[in-house]
Enzyme design. Sequence first.
Site, PDB file in Angstrom:
ATOM      1  N   HIS A  70      56.336 -52.912 -29.321  1.00 28.17           N
ATOM      2  CA  HIS A  70      55.196 -52.714 -30.222  1.00 28.17           C
ATOM      3  C   HIS A  70      55.656 -52.822 -31.681  1.00 28.17           C
ATOM      4  N   ASP A  99      51.029 -79.585 -52.155  1.00 30.80           N
ATOM      5  CA  ASP A  99      51.441 -79.021 -50.873  1.00 30.80           C
ATOM      6  C   ASP A  99      52.591 -78.074 -51.141  1.00 30.80           C
ATOM      7  N   TRP A 135      62.451 -50.118 -32.540  1.00 30.37           N
ATOM      8  CA  TRP A 135      62.520 -51.328 -33.354  1.00 30.37           C
ATOM      9  C   TRP A 135      63.691 -51.261 -34.325  1.00 30.37           C
ATOM     10  N   SER A 163      63.613 -68.458 -39.403  1.00 27.07           N
ATOM     11  CA  SER A 163      62.255 -68.841 -39.775  1.00 27.07           C
ATOM     12  C   SER A 163      61.853 -68.209 -41.103  1.00 27.07           C
ATOM     13  N   SER A 164      62.109 -66.914 -41.231  1.00 26.44           N
ATOM     14  CA  SER A 164      61.720 -66.227 -42.469  1.00 26.44           C
ATOM     15  C   SER A 164      62.471 -66.768 -43.665  1.00 26.44           C
ATOM     16  N   HIS A 247      64.680 -51.169 -45.310  1.00 31.92           N
ATOM     17  CA  HIS A 247      63.804 -50.641 -46.350  1.00 31.92           C
ATOM     18  C   HIS A 247      63.157 -51.760 -47.174  1.00 31.92           C
ATOM     19  N   GLU A 249      62.459 -54.467 -46.176  1.00 30.22           N
ATOM     20  CA  GLU A 249      61.498 -55.033 -45.230  1.00 30.22           C
ATOM     21  C   GLU A 249      60.124 -54.379 -45.362  1.00 30.22           C
ATOM     22  N   TYR A 251      58.783 -53.188 -47.923  1.00 32.22           N
ATOM     23  CA  TYR A 251      58.101 -53.701 -49.112  1.00 32.22           C
ATOM     24  C   TYR A 251      57.765 -55.179 -48.957  1.00 32.22           C
ATOM     25  N   SER A 262      45.040 -57.316 -55.430  1.00 30.81           N
ATOM     26  CA  SER A 262      44.909 -57.640 -56.848  1.00 30.81           C
ATOM     27  C   SER A 262      44.042 -58.875 -57.087  1.00 30.81           C
ATOM     28  N   HIS A 296      67.312 -43.150 -47.236  1.00 26.68           N
ATOM     29  CA  HIS A 296      66.320 -42.087 -47.014  1.00 26.68           C
ATOM     30  C   HIS A 296      65.830 -42.083 -45.564  1.00 26.68           C
ATOM     31  N   HIS A 297      66.220 -43.091 -44.805  1.00 26.56           N
ATOM     32  CA  HIS A 297      65.922 -43.056 -43.372  1.00 26.56           C
ATOM     33  C   HIS A 297      67.014 -42.320 -42.607  1.00 26.56           C
ATOM     34  N   THR A 322      54.644 -47.759 -58.079  1.00 26.48           N
ATOM     35  CA  THR A 322      53.524 -47.854 -57.149  1.00 26.48           C
ATOM     36  C   THR A 322      52.299 -47.177 -57.738  1.00 26.48           C
ATOM     37  N   LYS A 325      50.490 -49.365 -60.062  1.00 25.71           N
ATOM     38  CA  LYS A 325      49.604 -50.313 -59.384  1.00 25.71           C
ATOM     39  C   LYS A 325      48.290 -49.665 -59.001  1.00 25.71           C
ATOM     40  N   ARG A 444      58.923 -38.264 -32.232  1.00 27.59           N
ATOM     41  CA  ARG A 444      58.388 -39.569 -31.888  1.00 27.59           C
ATOM     42  C   ARG A 444      59.168 -40.152 -30.716  1.00 27.59           C
TER      43      ARG A 444
HETATM   44  C1  HEA Z   1      52.460 -53.271 -39.021  1.00 24.71           C
HETATM   45  C2  HEA Z   1      52.860 -52.759 -37.988  1.00 24.71           C
HETATM   46  C3  HEA Z   1      52.114 -51.913 -37.019  1.00 24.71           C
HETATM   47  C4  HEA Z   1      50.793 -51.928 -36.625  1.00 24.71           C
HETATM   48  C5  HEA Z   1      49.696 -52.838 -37.090  1.00 24.71           C
HETATM   49  C6  HEA Z   1      50.643 -50.871 -35.659  1.00 24.71           C
HETATM   50  C7  HEA Z   1      49.450 -50.564 -35.007  1.00 24.71           C
HETATM   51  C8  HEA Z   1      49.277 -49.500 -34.125  1.00 24.71           C
HETATM   52  N1  HEA Z   1      50.251 -48.608 -33.720  1.00 24.71           N
HETATM   53 FE1  HEA Z   1      52.207 -48.683 -34.247  1.00 24.71          FE
HETATM   54  N2  HEA Z   1      54.173 -48.728 -34.751  1.00 24.71           N
HETATM   55  C9  HEA Z   1      54.754 -49.603 -35.627  1.00 24.71           C
HETATM   56  C10 HEA Z   1      54.111 -50.570 -36.387  1.00 24.71           C
HETATM   57  C11 HEA Z   1      52.761 -50.866 -36.278  1.00 24.71           C
HETATM   58  N3  HEA Z   1      51.846 -50.242 -35.469  1.00 24.71           N
HETATM   59  C12 HEA Z   1      56.169 -49.378 -35.697  1.00 24.71           C
HETATM   60  C13 HEA Z   1      57.182 -50.141 -36.558  1.00 24.71           C
HETATM   61  C14 HEA Z   1      56.430 -48.336 -34.817  1.00 24.71           C
HETATM   62  C15 HEA Z   1      57.769 -47.689 -34.521  1.00 24.71           C
HETATM   63  C16 HEA Z   1      58.345 -48.229 -33.263  1.00 24.71           C
HETATM   64  C17 HEA Z   1      59.576 -47.489 -32.901  1.00 24.71           C
HETATM   65  O1  HEA Z   1      59.538 -46.255 -32.815  1.00 24.71           O
HETATM   66  O2  HEA Z   1      60.596 -48.143 -32.700  1.00 24.71           O
HETATM   67  C18 HEA Z   1      55.146 -47.935 -34.243  1.00 24.71           C
HETATM   68  C19 HEA Z   1      54.997 -46.895 -33.344  1.00 24.71           C
HETATM   69  C20 HEA Z   1      53.770 -46.456 -32.864  1.00 24.71           C
HETATM   70  C21 HEA Z   1      53.596 -45.259 -32.122  1.00 24.71           C
HETATM   71  C22 HEA Z   1      54.661 -44.256 -31.771  1.00 24.71           C
HETATM   72  C23 HEA Z   1      55.306 -44.602 -30.488  1.00 24.71           C
HETATM   73  C24 HEA Z   1      56.417 -43.676 -30.171  1.00 24.71           C
HETATM   74  O3  HEA Z   1      56.998 -43.081 -31.067  1.00 24.71           O
HETATM   75  O4  HEA Z   1      56.708 -43.576 -28.979  1.00 24.71           O
HETATM   76  C25 HEA Z   1      52.252 -45.171 -31.809  1.00 24.71           C
HETATM   77  C26 HEA Z   1      51.638 -44.082 -31.052  1.00 24.71           C
HETATM   78  O5  HEA Z   1      50.527 -43.793 -31.162  1.00 24.71           O
HETATM   79  C27 HEA Z   1      51.619 -46.321 -32.381  1.00 24.71           C
HETATM   80  C28 HEA Z   1      50.268 -46.626 -32.288  1.00 24.71           C
HETATM   81  C29 HEA Z   1      49.662 -47.711 -32.894  1.00 24.71           C
HETATM   82  C30 HEA Z   1      48.263 -48.047 -32.734  1.00 24.71           C
HETATM   83  C31 HEA Z   1      47.280 -47.273 -31.891  1.00 24.71           C
HETATM   84  C32 HEA Z   1      48.044 -49.163 -33.508  1.00 24.71           C
HETATM   85  C33 HEA Z   1      46.726 -49.880 -33.649  1.00 24.71           C
HETATM   86  O6  HEA Z   1      46.457 -50.051 -35.009  1.00 24.71           O
HETATM   87  C34 HEA Z   1      46.748 -51.199 -32.927  1.00 24.71           C
HETATM   88  C35 HEA Z   1      45.374 -51.783 -32.902  1.00 24.71           C
HETATM   89  C36 HEA Z   1      45.328 -53.180 -32.381  1.00 24.71           C
HETATM   90  C37 HEA Z   1      44.894 -53.565 -31.161  1.00 24.71           C
HETATM   91  C38 HEA Z   1      44.498 -52.582 -30.136  1.00 24.71           C
HETATM   92  C39 HEA Z   1      44.830 -54.997 -30.785  1.00 24.71           C
HETATM   93  C40 HEA Z   1      43.485 -55.474 -31.170  1.00 24.71           C
HETATM   94  C41 HEA Z   1      42.838 -56.428 -30.346  1.00 24.71           C
HETATM   95  C42 HEA Z   1      42.080 -56.246 -29.283  1.00 24.71           C
HETATM   96  C43 HEA Z   1      42.063 -55.025 -28.444  1.00 24.71           C
HETATM   97  C44 HEA Z   1      41.194 -57.303 -28.930  1.00 24.71           C
HETATM   98  C45 HEA Z   1      41.564 -57.949 -27.668  1.00 24.71           C
HETATM   99  C46 HEA Z   1      40.580 -58.961 -27.427  1.00 24.71           C
HETATM  100  C47 HEA Z   1      40.766 -60.089 -26.800  1.00 24.71           C
HETATM  101  C48 HEA Z   1      42.074 -60.549 -26.287  1.00 24.71           C
HETATM  102  C49 HEA Z   1      39.604 -60.955 -26.575  1.00 24.71           C
HETATM  103  N4  HEA Z   1      52.564 -47.079 -33.014  1.00 24.71           N
HETATM  104  C1  HEA Z   2      54.424 -50.920 -45.714  1.00 26.10           C
HETATM  105  C2  HEA Z   2      55.378 -50.203 -45.476  1.00 26.10           C
HETATM  106  C3  HEA Z   2      55.834 -48.966 -46.180  1.00 26.10           C
HETATM  107  C4  HEA Z   2      55.629 -48.537 -47.474  1.00 26.10           C
HETATM  108  C5  HEA Z   2      54.874 -49.216 -48.575  1.00 26.10           C
HETATM  109  C6  HEA Z   2      56.316 -47.271 -47.578  1.00 26.10           C
HETATM  110  C7  HEA Z   2      56.348 -46.526 -48.751  1.00 26.10           C
HETATM  111  C8  HEA Z   2      57.152 -45.401 -48.937  1.00 26.10           C
HETATM  112  N1  HEA Z   2      57.894 -44.779 -47.966  1.00 26.10           N
HETATM  113 FE1  HEA Z   2      57.982 -45.284 -46.001  1.00 26.10          FE
HETATM  114  N2  HEA Z   2      58.313 -45.936 -44.124  1.00 26.10           N
HETATM  115  C9  HEA Z   2      57.823 -47.093 -43.570  1.00 26.10           C
HETATM  116  C10 HEA Z   2      57.021 -48.028 -44.187  1.00 26.10           C
HETATM  117  C11 HEA Z   2      56.627 -47.948 -45.523  1.00 26.10           C
HETATM  118  N3  HEA Z   2      56.896 -46.933 -46.392  1.00 26.10           N
HETATM  119  C12 HEA Z   2      58.234 -47.212 -42.210  1.00 26.10           C
HETATM  120  C13 HEA Z   2      57.912 -48.346 -41.265  1.00 26.10           C
HETATM  121  C14 HEA Z   2      59.001 -46.091 -41.934  1.00 26.10           C
HETATM  122  C15 HEA Z   2      59.635 -45.663 -40.612  1.00 26.10           C
HETATM  123  C16 HEA Z   2      60.691 -46.535 -40.095  1.00 26.10           C
HETATM  124  C17 HEA Z   2      61.160 -46.018 -38.775  1.00 26.10           C
HETATM  125  O1  HEA Z   2      61.934 -45.053 -38.766  1.00 26.10           O
HETATM  126  O2  HEA Z   2      60.741 -46.575 -37.741  1.00 26.10           O
HETATM  127  C18 HEA Z   2      59.046 -45.328 -43.177  1.00 26.10           C
HETATM  128  C19 HEA Z   2      59.766 -44.156 -43.312  1.00 26.10           C
HETATM  129  C20 HEA Z   2      59.991 -43.534 -44.515  1.00 26.10           C
HETATM  130  C21 HEA Z   2      60.963 -42.523 -44.721  1.00 26.10           C
HETATM  131  C22 HEA Z   2      61.942 -41.970 -43.676  1.00 26.10           C
HETATM  132  C23 HEA Z   2      61.333 -40.889 -42.888  1.00 26.10           C
HETATM  133  C24 HEA Z   2      62.187 -40.431 -41.798  1.00 26.10           C
HETATM  134  O3  HEA Z   2      62.453 -41.216 -40.881  1.00 26.10           O
HETATM  135  O4  HEA Z   2      62.593 -39.284 -41.837  1.00 26.10           O
HETATM  136  C25 HEA Z   2      60.883 -42.148 -46.041  1.00 26.10           C
HETATM  137  C26 HEA Z   2      61.725 -41.118 -46.690  1.00 26.10           C
HETATM  138  O5  HEA Z   2      61.918 -41.070 -47.816  1.00 26.10           O
HETATM  139  C27 HEA Z   2      59.843 -42.968 -46.640  1.00 26.10           C
HETATM  140  C28 HEA Z   2      59.465 -42.888 -47.983  1.00 26.10           C
HETATM  141  C29 HEA Z   2      58.563 -43.762 -48.575  1.00 26.10           C
HETATM  142  C30 HEA Z   2      58.208 -43.710 -49.991  1.00 26.10           C
HETATM  143  C31 HEA Z   2      58.704 -42.717 -50.999  1.00 26.10           C
HETATM  144  C32 HEA Z   2      57.326 -44.746 -50.202  1.00 26.10           C
HETATM  145  C33 HEA Z   2      56.725 -45.114 -51.532  1.00 26.10           C
HETATM  146  O6  HEA Z   2      56.792 -46.502 -51.752  1.00 26.10           O
HETATM  147  C34 HEA Z   2      55.299 -44.665 -51.652  1.00 26.10           C
HETATM  148  C35 HEA Z   2      54.823 -44.711 -53.088  1.00 26.10           C
HETATM  149  C36 HEA Z   2      53.356 -44.456 -53.252  1.00 26.10           C
HETATM  150  C37 HEA Z   2      52.772 -43.345 -53.719  1.00 26.10           C
HETATM  151  C38 HEA Z   2      53.560 -42.129 -54.065  1.00 26.10           C
HETATM  152  C39 HEA Z   2      51.283 -43.234 -53.833  1.00 26.10           C
HETATM  153  C40 HEA Z   2      50.675 -43.783 -55.088  1.00 26.10           C
HETATM  154  C41 HEA Z   2      51.215 -43.202 -56.332  1.00 26.10           C
HETATM  155  C42 HEA Z   2      50.498 -42.485 -57.231  1.00 26.10           C
HETATM  156  C43 HEA Z   2      49.046 -42.264 -57.080  1.00 26.10           C
HETATM  157  C44 HEA Z   2      51.224 -42.067 -58.461  1.00 26.10           C
HETATM  158  C45 HEA Z   2      51.387 -40.620 -58.691  1.00 26.10           C
HETATM  159  C46 HEA Z   2      52.082 -39.934 -57.595  1.00 26.10           C
HETATM  160  C47 HEA Z   2      53.041 -39.022 -57.726  1.00 26.10           C
HETATM  161  C48 HEA Z   2      53.826 -38.763 -58.945  1.00 26.10           C
HETATM  162  C49 HEA Z   2      53.344 -38.162 -56.541  1.00 26.10           C
HETATM  163  N4  HEA Z   2      59.321 -43.791 -45.697  1.00 26.10           N
HETATM  164 CU    CU Z   3      62.309 -46.821 -46.413  1.00 20.74          CU
END
Ligand code: HEA
Ligand code: HEA
Ligand code: CU
Lengths: 526, 326, 376
Positions: A70, A99, A135, A163-164, A247, A249, A251, A262, A296-297, A322, A325, A444
């Site tokens: 997933h 293009d 993942w 690819s990326s 990390h 990634e 962003y 925007s 921080h992870h 952020t 923005k 989790r």
């Molecule tokens: C951008 C990335 C992304 C997106 C979009 C989502 C989407 C969703 N995620 Fe995601 N999730 C992750 C990234 C993402 N996740 C990551 C990185 C992890 C961590 C994995 C790890 O621990 O290693 C995670 C882990 C994670 C967990 C924790 C699992 C665990 O710790 O064991 C859960 C549990 O609820 C969850 C739930 C969901 C759900 C309900 C959605 C929903 O938003 C999904 C909704 C979408 C659909 C249901 C499909 C839609 C389409 C249809 C149903 C139409 C079908 C029709 C036809 C074919 C005609 N996710």
């Molecule tokens: C799109 C992806 C995305 C984005 C944008 C962010 C944004 C941020 N993330 Fe997140 N993060 C993930 C995706 C993302 N993260 C994922 C996938 C994981 C889990 C990975 C895994 O373990 O599987 C994760 C996990 C994760 C962790 C680790 C948690 C743990 O495993 O224990 C931490 C810890 O610092 C963190 C911090 C942050 C912070 C500080 C931001 C900041 O960029 C957020 C900044 C934004 C704001 C703060 C709000 C707007 C600001 C204001 C309105 C200004 C005023 C505010 C103040 C002064 C408070 N993230």
């Molecule tokens: Cu991070």
Amino acid sequence: MGDHHHGPAKGLSRWLFTTNHKDIGTMYLWFSFAMFILGGAFAMIIRAELFQPGMQLVEPGFFNQMTTLHGLVMVFGAIMPSFVGLANWMIPMMIGAPDMALPRMNNWSFWILPPGFLMLASTLFMEGGAPAFGWTFYAPLSTTYAAPSVTFFIFAIHILGVSSIMGSINIIATVMNMRAPGMTYMKMPLFVWTWLITAFLLVAVMPVLAGAVTMMLMDIHFGTSFFSAAGGGDPVLFQHIFWFFGHPEVYIIILPAFGVVSQIIPAFSRKPLFGYASMVYATAAIAFLSFIVWAHHMYTVGMPVAGELFFMYATMLIAVPTGVKVFNWISTMWRGALSFETPMLFCIGFLVLFTIGGFTGLMLSIAPADFQYHDTYFVVAHFHYVMVAGAVFSMTAAVYYWLPKWSGRMYNENMGKIHFWVSFIGFNITFFPQHFVGLAGMPRRIPDYALQFADFNMMSSIGAFIYGASQILFLYNVIATIVSGKRVTDDRVWDGAEGLEWTVATPAPYHTFEVPPAIDPTPAHG
Amino acid sequence: MASTQTAAAGHEKYYVPESSSLAVRATIGLVMTVFGAGLLLNDMTFGDPEASTNSKWVLYIGLAFFAFTLASWFRITIKENLQGLNSAQLNHSYVLGMFWFIFSEVMFFAAFFGALFYVRQLAGPWLAGEGEGGRMNGLLWPGFEFAWPPVTTPQEAVGGVDAQAIANNGIFGTSERSMAFADAHHWYQWLPMWNTLVLLSSSFTVHVAHTALLKDQRGKFNLWLGITVGLGIFFLFLQAAEYYEAYAHFGLTLNSGIYGSTFFMLTGFHGFHVAMGMTMLLIQLIRSVKNKHFTASDHFGFEASSWYWHFVDVVWVFLFLFVYIL
Amino acid sequence: MSFGNIIRALAGPVLAFASAAVFGQGNQVNMAKGVTEVGAEIYDLHMLILWICVVIGVGVFSVMFYSIIYHRKSRGHEPAQFHESTKVEIAWTVVPFLILIGMAVPATSTLLEAYNTDDAEIDILVTGYQWKWKYEYLDENGENVSFFSNLSTPQSEIYNSQTKGENYLLEVDEPVVIPVDTKVRFLLTANDVIHSWWVPEIAVKKDAIPGFINEAWTKVPEQGIYRGQCTELCGAYHGFMPVEVHAVSREEYDAWLAAKRADKVAQAAAASQALSLDELMAKGEAVYNAQCMACHGMNGEGGVGKAIAGSPVALGDIGRHLDVGIKGVAGTAMQAFGGQMSDVDMAAVITYQRNAFGNNTGDIVQPSDVVNHKKG
Ligand code: HEA
Ligand code: HEA
Ligand SMILES: [Cu+2]
Ligand code: CUA
């Protein structure tokens, strides 16, 4: 040769052999939607298993495979390709280019993706099952203790990485070299800017990921000891390398989304984007900071306290750009003439929910507090707020916004609005309660949980089914539009839309800007 | 077609190629290659080594197909250039493409250098129970002392797998000698130094060739490019000799703990890149000798290869410093 | 688009909150306050940051919704055309920065406190195994006490054939016991993959990493039972390796430790006795189900590990079989169990594997055989 460009070739060969950025963009978009459904299906299995305490549907090992796939499919298959598709479609049109800079390589970047994912998905049917180590594939669970299918997982990652990298090199070359005369950097639409910076991030970190999986490959098959203490290595080394990629990634996932928002918010506010220059600088600042916050992870791996403090402070700093923005978007709306078509609704949904996700991110960045949050559902809630409500919502907004330009037909606005509201509500029912169970102590990546978490998990599962179902509406709306939507007559489509893409015919002709357009010399943004 | 598509004056037309089967063919080759490699590795490590003969063929066929496709891809690109289809702008796209490709390679090496620094500066001392991160590690690896190059692996220090307090993930040996610069009297027998000289001079010779080309002196260009390719081959030969020595005489292998791991991975990937760069230069040489390609103003194929060659050279300087000397 | 839609925009989160209130009583929605000093500090820090974020959020969203309500085209609002202001942009860069500094100060002091493992009175070496914890009380005189702690929730509850108990999945056969009001240091490591040892109420979460030792500490002021779980994905049964800490009075602790030591002596004595096939089979079955089944399957059919039924090792030479059991298989998930169980248990489980699942060798392996085999 080359002088008489004509329309697309017929049949399958059009798609296989194409060098046209619009065709390739279309393929990326459909591919990513297919992956979204696949990743969503895995999520539905996860949520179904977690509907109630006790083992219900699947075995624990299989559950881990679902979690892993997933995450991988959503991140690498759904989100990233969807934005690359959007870049392909829009960047040449936004900067007045004929293009992409390297059209044949562009086609190659796309075509290695489907077999790459096929290989990844085929691990499900291999002996020992698919990858089941999350993942983030921490060693040694992903090396010594992994099923043999891990080899194919590693090669799949290599392919996606190639690819990326090729895709981003293409984007960089396009933006740096293909702008129409007069389209200076500070006149580029913000979407182009965010993608340029994202592409830099990709070129910088995808090779590092490739290095990490290569070390895994060597540890598994050739007896090296990068991640084994017995030989003098360290499992934590893997985490450092992974998160140096991982990390940035996240962003990479969100910056193009920022770009989309925007573009759309000014259009429906009928008012220019507020603080264009500071938006550009903030994007660059976020990208820079993203390289120095990775640990921080890893607050709980036992880093020396000085390291812990450094990464905590650096991480907190990201809130500043952020925030800039967020404030700029709101100032753009301020005293505009707002209307709320579906793309705008999704952008507002993005704004609210992403900010909430940002706040929880800030909470996570506080190292001592993260000792309690880490690896619980609080983290899961955080990243779904930023990734689903952030990236997926903005991607959805982008599709609604540009679909009329792409297809020459208007989507069904009512259905779009329903899609938004059902998504918005379903999303929150799914992920808001996850904050609660996470704080209350639910780890989790577990297939079964203690009884006190039961109610919220059931709620979360119900929400997930609602959110998932709402995507069917989306799919239907898009297909119906393409097949039989009402034709759009106005090239501009939206009365507030700005930018070169709105100056070409609707639907956009197969080849746009064979000769560079003249750019209005007055500054577009400020 | 709509409104503002007025042309900006004085702009060349950008060449957008017709549709092409290259990408799909290259995909088939690439995917077959990695799939074959995966099968092969799994047969050897987890399964039945006998079966690996079959998987080998998947790999070989895929690889051949891939190489063949890439070759025709480049041939077509060259042909287009010769036909004058490339505008200055398109050529600049190639320049950018090559530049950022090399940058991505730099980051790939950065991962391995990062690993080297990490184990040397942090993990090693911790395993030996030193410093903040490893205060109590003496409990697990009593008697292990850290040095670089390492004298033992932690596992050996405690007496092998059986005597390990925890974790039995692997069997590691140790090198009897490292490849570091140890013996000042025999510096002339020390291959890495010769390798450095060879590679540095090759960077110089390729530069001479470039200067000659800029002056349209084809004979001189061919000569110096030929010397460069020769030096590249000589480098690879020396490295092969070094590896042979490491395995046969020093007992330094991929299996001998983290020193062997970092040593072979860094120098091995570098060597692989030398081989690639050498091949690229060789192709340019053949193009020049046989087909009289390249002019003083149009020689991107050569220029890109020479950038690549300089990049490989710079990586070697870092390797020499951090793997061999320090 | 009507005003009603905006109300609906708010409905999602509100709904979630409301239902939280309805499900109410049983459902904890916030972090455990924690019984220890550090735990309380972390809780306060968490609440502080949370409230700051809530306040900022309310501010930001109020402005946004004001705009959404009053600046809409349908009300005939004409768009202004301003698009920058250096002053406000500087303000909203500097102010958040200052707020962050305000957060960093208490965060730093709490972190330093959590890292101070000096002056501990008791050292406990905690080792994570797939999928159980081993606790070893380190003693200056070398009289270490050690034992394994396994999940005690029966399979029947997990697979829903029996109602689930109160501490479902959070209960173990042998809890770790510590005295109250004493600084205890945990030294964490792992035997195979990375695990993480977490007990929310004492606010200790630290990864257990194979080959390295991490430190954490606690000083529990109140007697009681504190439960937690492994929080690093460690394989199939990651969700099934709980932690149970019993904080007891000093006297109880001393008595418990003495009993453990006595136990150890008794076990050594047992190793010299010979047992019957039936006794060994009965004991062996219990050990197998607790220790081996996860990998080798309920019926010895294999899984993560190879099949035991019909295995050439289990049907072949006893010495080789003992070797595998005691030393494991290097480079695989098959651990060295020699150090993990008593010689009696080892003898029993080897005997069991050689006679169960259709492996009818009839061989009997006695504890003394294990002792001799270990000697070499
Ligand atoms: C951008 C990335 C992304 C997106 C979009 C989502 C989407 C969703 N995620 Fe995601 N999730 C992750 C990234 C993402 N996740 C990551 C990185 C992890 C961590 C994995 C790890 O621990 O290693 C995670 C882990 C994670 C967990 C924790 C699992 C665990 O710790 O064991 C859960 C549990 O609820 C969850 C739930 C969901 C759900 C309900 C959605 C929903 O938003 C999904 C909704 C979408 C659909 C249901 C499909 C839609 C389409 C249809 C149903 C139409 C079908 C029709 C036809 C074919 C005609 N996710
Ligand atoms: C799109 C992806 C995305 C984005 C944008 C962010 C944004 C941020 N993330 Fe997140 N993060 C993930 C995706 C993302 N993260 C994922 C996938 C994981 C889990 C990975 C895994 O373990 O599987 C994760 C996990 C994760 C962790 C680790 C948690 C743990 O495993 O224990 C931490 C810890 O610092 C963190 C911090 C942050 C912070 C500080 C931001 C900041 O960029 C957020 C900044 C934004 C704001 C703060 C709000 C707007 C600001 C204001 C309105 C200004 C005023 C505010 C103040 C002064 C408070 N993230
Ligand atoms: Cu991070
Ligand atoms: Cu042990 Cu998770």
